[in-house]
Design a protein around this motif. Structure first.
Motif, mmCIF file in Angstrom:
data_model
loop_
_atom_site.group_PDB
_atom_site.id
_atom_site.type_symbol
_atom_site.label_atom_id
_atom_site.label_comp_id
_atom_site.label_asym_id
_atom_site.label_seq_id
_atom_site.Cartn_x
_atom_site.Cartn_y
_atom_site.Cartn_z
ATOM 1 N N GLY A 136 21.437 -2.364 -21.594
ATOM 2 C CA GLY A 136 22.803 -2.427 -21.119
ATOM 3 C C GLY A 136 23.354 -3.035 -22.356
ATOM 4 O O GLY A 136 24.623 -2.469 -22.518
ATOM 5 N N ILE A 137 22.807 -3.758 -23.283
ATOM 6 C CA ILE A 137 23.503 -4.115 -24.285
ATOM 7 C C ILE A 137 23.516 -2.863 -25.433
ATOM 8 O O ILE A 137 24.616 -2.626 -26.096
ATOM 9 C CB ILE A 137 22.750 -5.270 -25.091
ATOM 10 C CG1 ILE A 137 22.783 -6.575 -24.093
ATOM 11 C CG2 ILE A 137 23.185 -5.750 -26.356
ATOM 12 C CD1 ILE A 137 22.103 -7.862 -24.598
ATOM 13 N N ILE A 138 22.370 -2.231 -25.578
ATOM 14 C CA ILE A 138 22.243 -1.241 -26.385
ATOM 15 C C ILE A 138 23.534 -0.027 -26.095
ATOM 16 O O ILE A 138 24.116 0.558 -26.798
ATOM 17 C CB ILE A 138 21.168 -0.349 -26.398
ATOM 18 C CG1 ILE A 138 20.105 -1.331 -27.124
ATOM 19 C CG2 ILE A 138 20.995 0.691 -27.380
ATOM 20 C CD1 ILE A 138 18.450 -0.991 -26.977
ATOM 21 N N LYS A 139 23.455 0.277 -24.727
ATOM 22 C CA LYS A 139 24.541 1.268 -24.256
ATOM 23 C C LYS A 139 26.066 0.792 -24.636
ATOM 24 O O LYS A 139 26.790 1.519 -25.169
ATOM 25 C CB LYS A 139 24.339 1.201 -22.579
ATOM 26 C CG LYS A 139 25.427 2.258 -22.010
ATOM 27 C CD LYS A 139 25.336 3.564 -22.573
ATOM 28 C CE LYS A 139 26.561 4.552 -21.748
ATOM 29 N NZ LYS A 139 26.251 5.757 -22.096
ATOM 30 N N ALA A 140 26.432 -0.711 -24.415
ATOM 31 C CA ALA A 140 27.772 -1.010 -24.710
ATOM 32 C C ALA A 140 27.973 -1.182 -26.365
ATOM 33 O O ALA A 140 28.967 -0.700 -26.758
ATOM 34 C CB ALA A 140 27.959 -2.244 -24.199
ATOM 35 N N GLU A 141 26.949 -1.515 -27.144
ATOM 36 C CA GLU A 141 27.146 -1.785 -28.427
ATOM 37 C C GLU A 141 27.136 -0.579 -29.269
ATOM 38 O O GLU A 141 27.839 -0.210 -30.194
ATOM 39 C CB GLU A 141 25.835 -2.627 -29.013
ATOM 40 C CG GLU A 141 26.123 -4.054 -28.391
ATOM 41 C CD GLU A 141 27.003 -4.932 -29.002
ATOM 42 O OE1 GLU A 141 27.997 -4.585 -29.942
ATOM 43 O OE2 GLU A 141 27.208 -5.987 -28.743
ATOM 44 N N SER A 142 26.100 0.468 -28.963
ATOM 45 C CA SER A 142 26.139 1.625 -29.851
ATOM 46 C C SER A 142 26.067 2.991 -29.052
ATOM 47 O O SER A 142 25.797 4.027 -29.756
ATOM 48 C CB SER A 142 24.872 1.586 -30.932
ATOM 49 O OG SER A 142 23.611 1.587 -30.268
ATOM 50 N N ASN A 143 26.012 3.021 -27.683
ATOM 51 C CA ASN A 143 25.541 4.214 -27.115
ATOM 52 C C ASN A 143 24.495 4.860 -27.577
ATOM 53 O O ASN A 143 24.051 6.295 -27.609
ATOM 54 C CB ASN A 143 26.854 5.176 -27.039
ATOM 55 C CG ASN A 143 26.790 6.255 -25.730
ATOM 56 O OD1 ASN A 143 25.997 5.875 -24.943
ATOM 57 N ND2 ASN A 143 27.394 7.127 -26.063
ATOM 58 N N PHE A 144 23.153 4.059 -27.907
ATOM 59 C CA PHE A 144 21.953 4.681 -28.375
ATOM 60 C C PHE A 144 22.002 5.541 -29.561
ATOM 61 O O PHE A 144 21.048 6.366 -29.953
ATOM 62 C CB PHE A 144 21.246 5.584 -27.296
ATOM 63 C CG PHE A 144 20.958 4.591 -25.879
ATOM 64 C CD1 PHE A 144 19.741 4.036 -25.860
ATOM 65 C CD2 PHE A 144 21.881 4.684 -24.965
ATOM 66 C CE1 PHE A 144 19.603 3.108 -24.713
ATOM 67 C CE2 PHE A 144 21.561 3.702 -23.756
ATOM 68 C CZ PHE A 144 20.545 3.159 -23.538
ATOM 69 N N ASN A 145 22.954 4.951 -30.648
ATOM 70 C CA ASN A 145 22.880 5.575 -31.991
ATOM 71 C C ASN A 145 22.580 4.636 -32.956
ATOM 72 O O ASN A 145 23.189 3.627 -33.225
ATOM 73 C CB ASN A 145 24.462 5.870 -32.296
ATOM 74 C CG ASN A 145 24.573 6.534 -33.560
ATOM 75 O OD1 ASN A 145 23.585 6.802 -34.295
ATOM 76 N ND2 ASN A 145 25.872 6.536 -34.156
ATOM 77 N N PRO A 146 21.373 4.987 -33.422
ATOM 78 C CA PRO A 146 20.398 3.817 -34.301
ATOM 79 C C PRO A 146 21.496 3.756 -35.680
ATOM 80 O O PRO A 146 21.288 2.631 -36.394
ATOM 81 C CB PRO A 146 19.166 4.512 -34.569
ATOM 82 C CG PRO A 146 19.078 5.317 -33.433
ATOM 83 C CD PRO A 146 20.343 6.031 -33.003
ATOM 84 N N LYS A 147 22.065 4.811 -35.939
ATOM 85 C CA LYS A 147 23.079 4.827 -37.329
ATOM 86 C C LYS A 147 24.413 4.145 -37.250
ATOM 87 O O LYS A 147 25.026 4.328 -38.106
ATOM 88 C CB LYS A 147 22.801 6.113 -37.848
ATOM 89 C CG LYS A 147 21.442 6.781 -38.126
ATOM 90 C CD LYS A 147 20.630 5.920 -38.904
ATOM 91 C CE LYS A 147 19.378 6.421 -39.141
ATOM 92 N NZ LYS A 147 18.367 5.724 -40.028
ATOM 93 N N ASP A 148 24.791 3.782 -36.165
ATOM 94 C CA ASP A 148 26.209 3.484 -35.973
ATOM 95 C C ASP A 148 26.540 2.258 -36.584
ATOM 96 O O ASP A 148 25.641 1.250 -36.722
ATOM 97 C CB ASP A 148 26.209 2.804 -34.246
ATOM 98 C CG ASP A 148 27.588 2.811 -33.954
ATOM 99 O OD1 ASP A 148 28.482 3.390 -34.330
ATOM 100 O OD2 ASP A 148 27.932 1.883 -32.860
ATOM 101 N N THR A 149 27.589 2.114 -37.086
ATOM 102 C CA THR A 149 28.167 1.097 -37.827
ATOM 103 C C THR A 149 29.641 0.747 -37.486
ATOM 104 O O THR A 149 30.476 1.689 -37.507
ATOM 105 C CB THR A 149 28.304 1.422 -39.516
ATOM 106 O OG1 THR A 149 26.956 1.797 -39.934
ATOM 107 C CG2 THR A 149 28.648 -0.006 -40.201
#
Length: 249
Positions: A136-149
Motif C-alpha cells: 500500500g505504501i509503495i503504491k501510494a509513494e511511487s506506483n511501483f516505479n523503482p526509478k521514481d524521484t
C-alpha cells in the motif's frame, strides 16, 4: 447538504469569510485552496451553521496555518468519520492476524513486479510488517516505479529522502531490494514508536515525527491537524492496504 441548499444567511457569512481570507492570503492560489476547502467543508458538514459560526469567531487575528487546520478538521470529519482508523482494526483486516497473513504474490509475470513482491515478502517477515501494508505504501509513494524521484528528492519505490536512506544504510535507493529493505525497516520503527498504530506510523512516514509533535498529534483522531498532503496520504495508503489484503485472502 448540497451547495445549492446553503441558506442565504450562510451565503452572507461565506462572503464575509472570503473577504477576510483574501486580505490575509492575497488574491492567489493560497486563497483559492483555502476558500474551496472552506466551501466544501461548510456545504458537506451536517452542523454547517455551527462550523461557520466557529470559523467567523476565530478568523480575526488567526494565521493561515491555523485556518487551514480548522478547515481541515471539518473536512477530515466529513471524509473519514465512517472509517475505522484504529490500530486494532488496521492490524486485523478481514479478521486476519499478522502471523496468519500469507505471503503476497504478484498478479503478473512481469519480472520487475516479481522482484518487488519477493523483496516485500522477505523484509516484511524480517521486520514484522504486514506485506500488504508495505504494498500500500509503495503504491501510494511511487506506483511501483523503482526509478521514481519526487520534486523534493525522495527516491525509489518507498520514496526515501537522502538523509533517511543514509540513516537506514541504503546504498542505492533506486535498487529494488535495497530500497524496500530500508523502507520496511523505517516503517517498522514508526509502527513500534506509535504502539502498533499504522495510521500514526504513516503520518510520521509522510510528514515526520517532529511535525506531529509540533502540531500536537497524539492519536489518529488528530489527523486533521496535519498538512493536507498527509491528511490525504493516510487514508489513501490504508485504502490500498485493504485492497491488497483482500486480494491475498
Amino acid at each position: 447538504m448540497e451547495l445549492n441548499k446553503i441558506s442565504n444567511d450562510m451565503m452572507v457569512k461565506m462572503g464575509l469569510m472570503s473577504k477576510v481570507l483574501k486580505s490575509a492570503a492575497g488574491d492567489g492560489m493560497q486563497f483559492d485552496v483555502l476558500y474551496q476547502s472552506l466551501l466544501k467543508a461548510v456545504s458537506q458538514n451536517e452542523d454547517s451553521q455551527k462550523l461557520s459560526d466557529n470559523i467567523m469567531s476565530s478568523i480575526p487575528g488567526q494565521n493561515l496555518q491555523a485556518m487551514d487546520m480548522l478547515i481541515g478538521q471539518a473536512d477530515y470529519k466529513n471524509q473519514y468519520a465512517s472509517e475505522n482508523l484504529s490500530a486494532s482494526a488496521s492490524n486485523n483486516i478481514k479478521g486476519q492476524e499478522l502471523s496468519n497473513i500469507k505471503e503476497v504474490n504478484p498478479v503478473t509475470e512481469d519480472a520487475k513486479m516479481k522482484q518487488i513482491y519477493a523483496s516485500v515478502n522477505k523484509y516484511s517477515k524480517q521486520y514484522g510488517v504486514d506485506p500488504n501494508f508495505v504494498l500500500g505504501i509503495i503504491k501510494a509513494e511511487s506506483n511501483f516505479n523503482p526509478k521514481d524521484t519526487s520534486p523534493v528528492g525522495a527516491m525509489g519505490l518507498m520514496q526515501l529522502m537522502p538523509e533517511t536512506a543514509s540513516y537506514l544504510g541504503v546504498k542505492n535507493p533506486y535498487d529494488i531490494d535495497d530500497n524496500i529493505k530500508g523502507g520496511v525497516k523505517y516503517i517498522s520503527q514508526k509502527i513500534k514508536q506509535y504502539n502498533g498504530s499504522k495510521e500514526m506510523a504513516l503520518m510520521a512516514y509522510n510528514a515526520g515525527s517532529g511535525t506531529m509533535q509540533r502540531r500536537g498529534v497524539s492519536s489518529t483522531n488528530d489527523l486533521y491537524k496535519m498538512p493536507s498532503e498527509t491528511r490525504n496520504y493516510v487514508p489513501k495508503v490504508m485504502g490500498y492496504y485493504r485492497d491488497f489484503a483482500t486480494k491475498s485472502i
